[in-house]
Write a protein that holds these residues in place. Structure first.
Motif, short mmCIF file in Angstrom:
data_model
loop_
_atom_site.label_atom_id
_atom_site.label_comp_id
_atom_site.label_asym_id
_atom_site.label_seq_id
_atom_site.Cartn_x
_atom_site.Cartn_y
_atom_site.Cartn_z
N PHE A 1 0.83 -1.21 0.00
CA PHE A 1 0.00 0.00 0.00
C PHE A 1 0.87 1.27 0.00
CE2 PHE A 1 -2.31 -3.37 2.23
CZ PHE A 1 -3.37 -3.54 1.36
N GLU A 2 2.04 1.19 0.65
CA GLU A 2 2.98 2.32 0.65
C GLU A 2 3.64 2.50 -0.70
OE1 GLU A 2 5.83 2.59 4.03
OE2 GLU A 2 4.82 0.75 4.67
N VAL A 3 3.88 1.40 -1.39
CA VAL A 3 4.63 1.42 -2.64
C VAL A 3 3.72 1.75 -3.83
CG1 VAL A 3 6.12 0.07 -4.16
CG2 VAL A 3 6.29 -0.22 -1.68
N ASP A 4 2.51 1.24 -3.82
CA ASP A 4 1.56 1.41 -4.92
C ASP A 4 1.01 2.84 -4.92
OD1 ASP A 4 -0.31 1.10 -6.93
OD2 ASP A 4 -1.70 -0.08 -5.71
N GLN A 5 1.73 3.73 -5.57
CA GLN A 5 1.40 5.16 -5.53
C GLN A 5 0.11 5.52 -6.25
OE1 GLN A 5 5.02 6.85 -7.10
NE2 GLN A 5 5.96 6.91 -5.08
N ASP A 6 -0.24 4.78 -7.30
CA ASP A 6 -1.45 5.14 -8.05
C ASP A 6 -2.68 4.33 -7.64
OD1 ASP A 6 -0.94 2.69 -9.24
OD2 ASP A 6 -0.44 3.53 -11.20
N GLY A 7 -2.52 3.43 -6.66
CA GLY A 7 -3.66 2.70 -6.13
C GLY A 7 -4.30 1.70 -7.08
N ASP A 8 -3.53 1.21 -8.06
CA ASP A 8 -4.10 0.27 -9.03
C ASP A 8 -3.90 -1.19 -8.64
OD1 ASP A 8 -1.40 -0.06 -9.52
OD2 ASP A 8 -1.55 0.23 -11.69
N ASN A 9 -3.44 -1.43 -7.41
CA ASN A 9 -3.18 -2.78 -6.89
C ASN A 9 -2.07 -3.50 -7.64
OD1 ASN A 9 -5.20 -2.48 -4.92
ND2 ASN A 9 -6.76 -3.23 -6.33
N ARG A 10 -1.19 -2.74 -8.27
CA ARG A 10 -0.04 -3.27 -8.98
C ARG A 10 1.17 -2.43 -8.59
NH1 ARG A 10 -0.73 -8.02 -11.16
NH2 ARG A 10 0.99 -7.61 -12.56
N ILE A 11 2.33 -3.04 -8.55
CA ILE A 11 3.58 -2.36 -8.22
C ILE A 11 4.46 -2.38 -9.47
CG2 ILE A 11 5.61 -2.33 -6.72
CD1 ILE A 11 3.08 -2.19 -5.04
N THR A 12 4.90 -1.21 -9.89
CA THR A 12 5.84 -1.10 -11.01
C THR A 12 7.24 -0.87 -10.47
OG1 THR A 12 5.59 1.29 -11.20
CG2 THR A 12 4.05 -0.08 -12.50
N LEU A 13 8.21 -1.05 -11.35
CA LEU A 13 9.59 -0.76 -10.95
C LEU A 13 9.73 0.70 -10.53
CD1 LEU A 13 12.58 -1.36 -10.60
CD2 LEU A 13 12.86 -1.05 -13.08
N ALA A 14 9.10 1.59 -11.26
CA ALA A 14 9.19 3.03 -10.93
C ALA A 14 8.63 3.30 -9.53
CB ALA A 14 8.46 3.86 -11.97
N GLU A 15 7.54 2.64 -9.17
CA GLU A 15 6.97 2.83 -7.83
C GLU A 15 7.89 2.28 -6.75
OE1 GLU A 15 2.16 2.82 -8.48
OE2 GLU A 15 3.20 0.89 -8.71
N LEU A 16 8.49 1.12 -7.02
CA LEU A 16 9.42 0.54 -6.05
C LEU A 16 10.65 1.43 -5.91
CD1 LEU A 16 9.82 -1.94 -4.21
CD2 LEU A 16 11.04 -3.02 -6.10
N GLN A 17 11.17 1.93 -7.02
CA GLN A 17 12.32 2.82 -6.98
C GLN A 17 12.01 4.11 -6.21
OE1 GLN A 17 12.89 2.91 -11.23
NE2 GLN A 17 14.80 1.74 -11.08
N ALA A 18 10.82 4.65 -6.42
CA ALA A 18 10.44 5.89 -5.73
C ALA A 18 10.38 5.68 -4.22
CB ALA A 18 9.11 6.41 -6.26
N ARG A 19 9.81 4.55 -3.80
CA ARG A 19 9.70 4.29 -2.37
C ARG A 19 11.08 4.05 -1.76
NH1 ARG A 19 9.40 5.10 2.14
NH2 ARG A 19 8.18 4.02 3.68
N PHE A 20 11.92 3.30 -2.47
CA PHE A 20 13.24 3.00 -1.95
C PHE A 20 14.16 4.21 -1.97
CE2 PHE A 20 12.14 -1.24 -1.27
CZ PHE A 20 13.19 -1.88 -0.63
N ALA A 21 13.93 5.15 -2.86
CA ALA A 21 14.72 6.39 -2.86
C ALA A 21 14.58 7.10 -1.51
CB ALA A 21 14.29 7.30 -4.00
N LEU A 22 13.40 7.03 -0.92
CA LEU A 22 13.19 7.63 0.40
C LEU A 22 14.04 6.92 1.46
CD1 LEU A 22 9.30 8.08 0.28
CD2 LEU A 22 11.07 9.82 -0.13
#
Length: 136
Positions: free
Chosen positions: A74-95
């Motif tokens: 839920f923290e990683v899925d930024q657009d709420g589509d119930n899917r995780i993309t590499l870009a979403e994972l990268q954005a969360r891990f950048a933090l």
């Protein structure tokens, strides 16, 4: 009574980041970090552009040590589509990279990946239970 020794704890995400050290020097550069995230995602996505929450649980179990470790899908899925993309994972891990890089030199050292917490002194009942039992 002796002063308790502080606990050193590695968060699950810190263990994953430490595994991104490709050259074995004990340091994780931003290049190694980005490559490690991409590699971990590719291994889980198996050629797909995204992974679902169950796939993210599989990713978490492999890279963080537990399906329920943070960050949650839920923290990683930024657009709420119930899917995780590499870009979403990268954005969360950048933090995480920013948070762990305490000296802001762009490199994560093992010492930066540890969290130091004071150890709680045992309560009297706990101390009593720790005494070895006499054999009869």
């Amino acid at each position: 009574m002796a002063t308790p020794i502080p606990l050193m704890i590695a968060e699950p995400v810190a263990m994953a980041i430490a595994a991104f050290d490709m050259d074995g020097d004990g340091l994780v550069t931003r290049t190694e970090f980005d490559a490690g995230i991409a590699r971990s995602f590719e291994l889980s996505a198996k050629g797909q552009a995204s992974i679902g929450y169950i796939g993210f649980g599989d990713w978490s179990e492999r890279w963080l040590g537990n399906r329920n470790a943070l960050p949650s899908p839920f923290e990683v899925d930024q657009d709420g589509d119930n899917r995780i993309t590499l870009a979403e994972l990268q954005a969360r891990f950048a933090l995480f990279f920013t948070r762990f890089d305490t000296d802001k030199d762009g490199v994560l050292k093992r010492s930066e990946l540890l969290t130091v917490r004071p150890a709680a002194a045992p309560r009297p009942a706990e101390a009593e239970n720790r005494r070895p039992q006499r054999r009869r």
